[in-house]
Scaffold this motif. Structure first.
Motif, PDB file in Angstrom:
ATOM      1  N   LEU A  95     -38.468  16.491 -53.856  1.00 42.43           N
ATOM      2  CA  LEU A  95     -38.725  15.168 -54.419  1.00 42.43           C
ATOM      3  C   LEU A  95     -38.666  14.155 -53.289  1.00 42.43           C
ATOM      4  CD1 LEU A  95     -39.078  13.252 -56.875  1.00 42.43           C
ATOM      5  CD2 LEU A  95     -36.574  13.145 -56.992  1.00 42.43           C
ATOM      6  N   LYS A  96     -39.773  13.431 -53.070  1.00 46.04           N
ATOM      7  CA  LYS A  96     -39.838  12.410 -52.027  1.00 46.04           C
ATOM      8  C   LYS A  96     -39.898  11.033 -52.682  1.00 46.04           C
ATOM      9  CE  LYS A  96     -42.389  12.933 -48.407  1.00 46.04           C
ATOM     10  NZ  LYS A  96     -43.569  13.112 -47.523  1.00 46.04           N
ATOM     11  N   VAL A  97     -38.890  10.214 -52.388  1.00 46.03           N
ATOM     12  CA  VAL A  97     -38.798   8.881 -52.980  1.00 46.03           C
ATOM     13  C   VAL A  97     -38.708   7.844 -51.865  1.00 46.03           C
ATOM     14  CG1 VAL A  97     -37.493   7.362 -54.517  1.00 46.03           C
ATOM     15  CG2 VAL A  97     -37.607   9.821 -54.998  1.00 46.03           C
ATOM     16  N   ALA A 107     -30.156   3.199 -55.408  1.00 44.99           N
ATOM     17  CA  ALA A 107     -31.049   4.362 -55.439  1.00 44.99           C
ATOM     18  C   ALA A 107     -30.370   5.617 -54.913  1.00 44.99           C
ATOM     19  CB  ALA A 107     -32.315   4.071 -54.646  1.00 44.99           C
ATOM     20  N   ALA A 108     -29.607   5.474 -53.836  1.00 45.34           N
ATOM     21  CA  ALA A 108     -28.940   6.643 -53.257  1.00 45.34           C
ATOM     22  C   ALA A 108     -27.964   7.254 -54.262  1.00 45.34           C
ATOM     23  CB  ALA A 108     -28.203   6.243 -51.978  1.00 45.34           C
ATOM     24  N   LYS A 109     -27.261   6.413 -55.011  1.00 41.92           N
ATOM     25  CA  LYS A 109     -26.305   6.905 -56.013  1.00 41.92           C
ATOM     26  C   LYS A 109     -27.037   7.641 -57.132  1.00 41.92           C
ATOM     27  CE  LYS A 109     -22.620   5.262 -59.114  1.00 41.92           C
ATOM     28  NZ  LYS A 109     -23.245   5.606 -60.402  1.00 41.92           N
ATOM     29  N   LEU A 110     -28.144   7.062 -57.605  1.00 43.47           N
ATOM     30  CA  LEU A 110     -28.907   7.694 -58.683  1.00 43.47           C
ATOM     31  C   LEU A 110     -29.488   9.038 -58.236  1.00 43.47           C
ATOM     32  CD1 LEU A 110     -30.766   4.572 -60.104  1.00 43.47           C
ATOM     33  CD2 LEU A 110     -28.935   5.857 -61.221  1.00 43.47           C
ATOM     34  N   LEU A 111     -29.981   9.083 -57.010  1.00 37.25           N
ATOM     35  CA  LEU A 111     -30.528  10.335 -56.495  1.00 37.25           C
ATOM     36  C   LEU A 111     -29.438  11.385 -56.328  1.00 37.25           C
ATOM     37  CD1 LEU A 111     -33.078   8.943 -53.908  1.00 37.25           C
ATOM     38  CD2 LEU A 111     -33.637  10.515 -55.768  1.00 37.25           C
ATOM     39  N   ALA A 112     -28.259  10.947 -55.918  1.00 37.31           N
ATOM     40  CA  ALA A 112     -27.144  11.889 -55.766  1.00 37.31           C
ATOM     41  C   ALA A 112     -26.748  12.473 -57.121  1.00 37.31           C
ATOM     42  CB  ALA A 112     -25.953  11.185 -55.122  1.00 37.31           C
ATOM     43  N   GLU A 113     -26.713  11.632 -58.141  1.00 35.14           N
ATOM     44  CA  GLU A 113     -26.376  12.113 -59.486  1.00 35.14           C
ATOM     45  C   GLU A 113     -27.436  13.074 -60.003  1.00 35.14           C
ATOM     46  OE1 GLU A 113     -26.022   8.480 -61.596  1.00 35.14           O
ATOM     47  OE2 GLU A 113     -23.988   8.040 -60.871  1.00 35.14           O
ATOM     48  N   PHE A 114     -28.704  12.750 -59.749  1.00 35.92           N
ATOM     49  CA  PHE A 114     -29.801  13.632 -60.168  1.00 35.92           C
ATOM     50  C   PHE A 114     -29.710  14.964 -59.426  1.00 35.92           C
ATOM     51  CE2 PHE A 114     -34.233  15.123 -59.648  1.00 35.92           C
ATOM     52  CZ  PHE A 114     -34.578  15.274 -60.986  1.00 35.92           C
ATOM     53  N   PRO A 119     -29.199  21.060 -58.325  1.00 39.88           N
ATOM     54  CA  PRO A 119     -28.802  21.293 -56.926  1.00 39.88           C
ATOM     55  C   PRO A 119     -29.835  22.035 -56.096  1.00 39.88           C
ATOM     56  CG  PRO A 119     -27.576  22.718 -58.428  1.00 39.88           C
ATOM     57  CD  PRO A 119     -28.295  21.722 -59.284  1.00 39.88           C
ATOM     58  N   GLY A 120     -30.785  22.732 -56.717  1.00 42.02           N
ATOM     59  CA  GLY A 120     -31.789  23.461 -55.954  1.00 42.02           C
ATOM     60  C   GLY A 120     -32.914  22.598 -55.429  1.00 42.02           C
ATOM     61  N   ILE A 121     -32.978  21.354 -55.865  1.00 39.58           N
ATOM     62  CA  ILE A 121     -34.064  20.454 -55.458  1.00 39.58           C
ATOM     63  C   ILE A 121     -33.693  19.735 -54.163  1.00 39.58           C
ATOM     64  CG2 ILE A 121     -35.351  18.377 -56.082  1.00 39.58           C
ATOM     65  CD1 ILE A 121     -35.100  19.233 -58.995  1.00 39.58           C
ATOM     66  N   LYS A 122     -34.597  19.761 -53.192  1.00 41.21           N
ATOM     67  CA  LYS A 122     -34.398  19.045 -51.932  1.00 41.21           C
ATOM     68  C   LYS A 122     -34.958  17.630 -52.075  1.00 41.21           C
ATOM     69  CE  LYS A 122     -34.615  23.173 -49.015  1.00 41.21           C
ATOM     70  NZ  LYS A 122     -35.321  23.844 -47.897  1.00 41.21           N
ATOM     71  N   ILE A 123     -34.125  16.649 -51.773  1.00 42.51           N
ATOM     72  CA  ILE A 123     -34.510  15.244 -51.977  1.00 42.51           C
ATOM     73  C   ILE A 123     -34.674  14.543 -50.639  1.00 42.51           C
ATOM     74  CG2 ILE A 123     -33.754  13.022 -52.890  1.00 42.51           C
ATOM     75  CD1 ILE A 123     -32.390  14.517 -55.149  1.00 42.51           C
ATOM     76  N   SER A 124     -35.776  13.817 -50.519  1.00 46.28           N
ATOM     77  CA  SER A 124     -36.039  13.003 -49.330  1.00 46.28           C
ATOM     78  C   SER A 124     -36.077  11.538 -49.758  1.00 46.28           C
ATOM     79  CB  SER A 124     -37.377  13.402 -48.696  1.00 46.28           C
ATOM     80  OG  SER A 124     -37.757  12.481 -47.689  1.00 46.28           O
ATOM     81  N   LEU A 125     -35.227  10.720 -49.152  1.00 46.09           N
ATOM     82  CA  LEU A 125     -35.161   9.289 -49.478  1.00 46.09           C
ATOM     83  C   LEU A 125     -35.517   8.478 -48.240  1.00 46.09           C
ATOM     84  CD1 LEU A 125     -34.350   6.843 -51.246  1.00 46.09           C
ATOM     85  CD2 LEU A 125     -31.992   7.200 -50.477  1.00 46.09           C
ATOM     86  N   PHE A 286     -37.180  13.137 -62.741  1.00 46.81           N
ATOM     87  CA  PHE A 286     -36.420  12.040 -62.147  1.00 46.81           C
ATOM     88  C   PHE A 286     -36.752  10.717 -62.840  1.00 46.81           C
ATOM     89  CE2 PHE A 286     -35.884   8.759 -58.763  1.00 46.81           C
ATOM     90  CZ  PHE A 286     -34.505   8.807 -58.722  1.00 46.81           C
ATOM     91  N   SER A 287     -38.029  10.538 -63.159  1.00 41.10           N
ATOM     92  CA  SER A 287     -38.442   9.334 -63.885  1.00 41.10           C
ATOM     93  C   SER A 287     -37.730   9.254 -65.232  1.00 41.10           C
ATOM     94  CB  SER A 287     -39.962   9.343 -64.087  1.00 41.10           C
ATOM     95  OG  SER A 287     -40.371   8.247 -64.884  1.00 41.10           O
ATOM     96  N   ASN A 288     -37.719  10.358 -65.962  1.00 36.73           N
ATOM     97  CA  ASN A 288     -37.034  10.393 -67.262  1.00 36.73           C
ATOM     98  C   ASN A 288     -35.541  10.133 -67.100  1.00 36.73           C
ATOM     99  OD1 ASN A 288     -39.502  11.029 -68.408  1.00 36.73           O
ATOM    100  ND2 ASN A 288     -39.087  13.219 -68.502  1.00 36.73           N
ATOM    101  N   TYR A 289     -34.977  10.658 -66.020  1.00 38.81           N
ATOM    102  CA  TYR A 289     -33.551  10.465 -65.765  1.00 38.81           C
ATOM    103  C   TYR A 289     -33.229   8.986 -65.555  1.00 38.81           C
ATOM    104  CZ  TYR A 289     -29.162  10.429 -63.188  1.00 38.81           C
ATOM    105  OH  TYR A 289     -27.890  10.146 -62.758  1.00 38.81           O
ATOM    106  N   LEU A 290     -34.049   8.287 -64.768  1.00 38.38           N
ATOM    107  CA  LEU A 290     -33.814   6.867 -64.520  1.00 38.38           C
ATOM    108  C   LEU A 290     -33.882   6.063 -65.818  1.00 38.38           C
ATOM    109  CD1 LEU A 290     -35.721   5.986 -61.217  1.00 38.38           C
ATOM    110  CD2 LEU A 290     -33.321   6.561 -61.548  1.00 38.38           C
TER     111      LEU A 290
END
Length: 308
Positions: A95-97, A107-114, A119-125, A286-290
């Motif tokens: 996921l690239k945001v 945003a960093a907090k929301l991405l960390a919670e997501f 846990p298997g998803i690699k996130i790029s912020l 992630f959109s649904n999560y937000l």
């Protein structure tokens, strides 16, 4: 050499059974159709793949070599299928945001919670300015963008997912810090540190004051909320920033929020992507999560298409 997956599947079936008849039955094809595909495959390779000895069918050395490749290709295709299924089930993937600098405070907090949920998803912020945000949207260099003012230069889909209140901040010892319901006219006469012209925050502040018959008294312009907070904390003047950026300063007693009539100025945070982009299952999740964590799940979601 031009080979097709269909030809390789047929070859592998014949090689496994060492029988054109049984391979045709397994593949629900006629025997002549199987024979024709094997003949075309041998013509493409330029070597025989099978040899008939009596009534038995055997693999040639070339056939044995090709069978090894077929087995490895089949394994890779199964791995690919498993990977795609894992992406759909949100157990792996990327996921690239890209977010506006002010949005990074939450945003960093929301991405960390997501990420904790998946846990298997690699996130790029990536945290950047508005110019780069627009470039990333236009070049499709990210899955989603979080920003305060969707672009009007090209078509995007923008979904409101959270309020972005703008508040007046002052040093804790400011004379107005103990007053309630301070008239906006009083604030308009005070020197103010604000974001630079062209920013969405600056536009919203100026419009808010003008709609109420006042003009903003700008004493200094800053290109980042951090600079505004430091200037106000140092006693330069008052400022207007997003309430999302000042939680640490309020806890530390370095700044105070003034109680001003008709304020805060309510802006919104948008989740933005190109209107012609189909979101991946991960980006959609992630959109649904937000929307869910910010209590927009059961409300009418404001979806806008912005264009020239």
């Amino acid at each position: 050499m031009h080979l097709t997956l269909r030809q390789l599947n047929i070859f592998q079936a014949v090689a496994t059974h060492l029988s054109f008849t049984r391979a045709a039955s397994e593949l629900h094809l006629t025997q002549p159709a199987v024979s024709m595909q094997i003949k075309q495959l041998e013509d493409n390779i330029g070597l025989p793949l099978f040899e008939h000895l009596g009534k038995s069918l055997y693999l040639t050395h070339a056939g044995e070599e090709l069978l090894g490749y077929c087995e490895r290709i089949s394994e890779q295709l199964r791995d690919a299928e498993d990977a795609f299924e894992n992406m759909k089930s949100l157990t792996c993937g990327k996921l690239k945001v890209t977010v506006a600098s002010t949005a990074n405070y939450f945003a960093a907090k929301l991405l960390a919670e997501f990420s904790q949920q998946h846990p298997g998803i690699k996130i790029s912020l990536k945290v950047t300015n508005r110019e780069q945000l627009l470039k990333d949207i236009k070049s499709n260099d990210c899955d989603l963008v979080i920003m305060g003012k969707p672009p009007a230069e090209f078509d995007v889909e923008a979904t409101v997912f959270m309020e972005n209140p703008l508040v007046v901040i002052a040093p804790v010892n400011h004379p107005l810090s103990q007053q309630k319901k301070i008239p906006l006219s009083v604030i308009a006469n005070e020197p103010m540190v604000v974001r630079e012209k062209g920013s969405g925050t600056r536009f919203s502040i100026e419009r808010f004051f003008l709609q109420r018959g006042h003009e903003l008294n700008v004493s200094a312009e800053m290109s980042a909320s951090e600079a505004i907070k430091q200037a106000v904390s140092a006693g330069l003047s008052m400022g207007i920033v997003s309430s999302h950026t000042i939680s640490l300063e309020l806890e530390a007693g370095k700044l105070t929020v003034l109680d001003v009539e008709d304020m805060p100025i309510i802006r919104h945070w948008y989740l933005v992507h190109r209107s012609d982009k189909e979101l991946s299952p991960i980006a959609q999740a992630f959109s649904n999560y937000l929307l869910s964590v910010n209590n927009y799940k059961d409300k009418i979601i404001k979806r806008c298409s912005f264009s020239k």
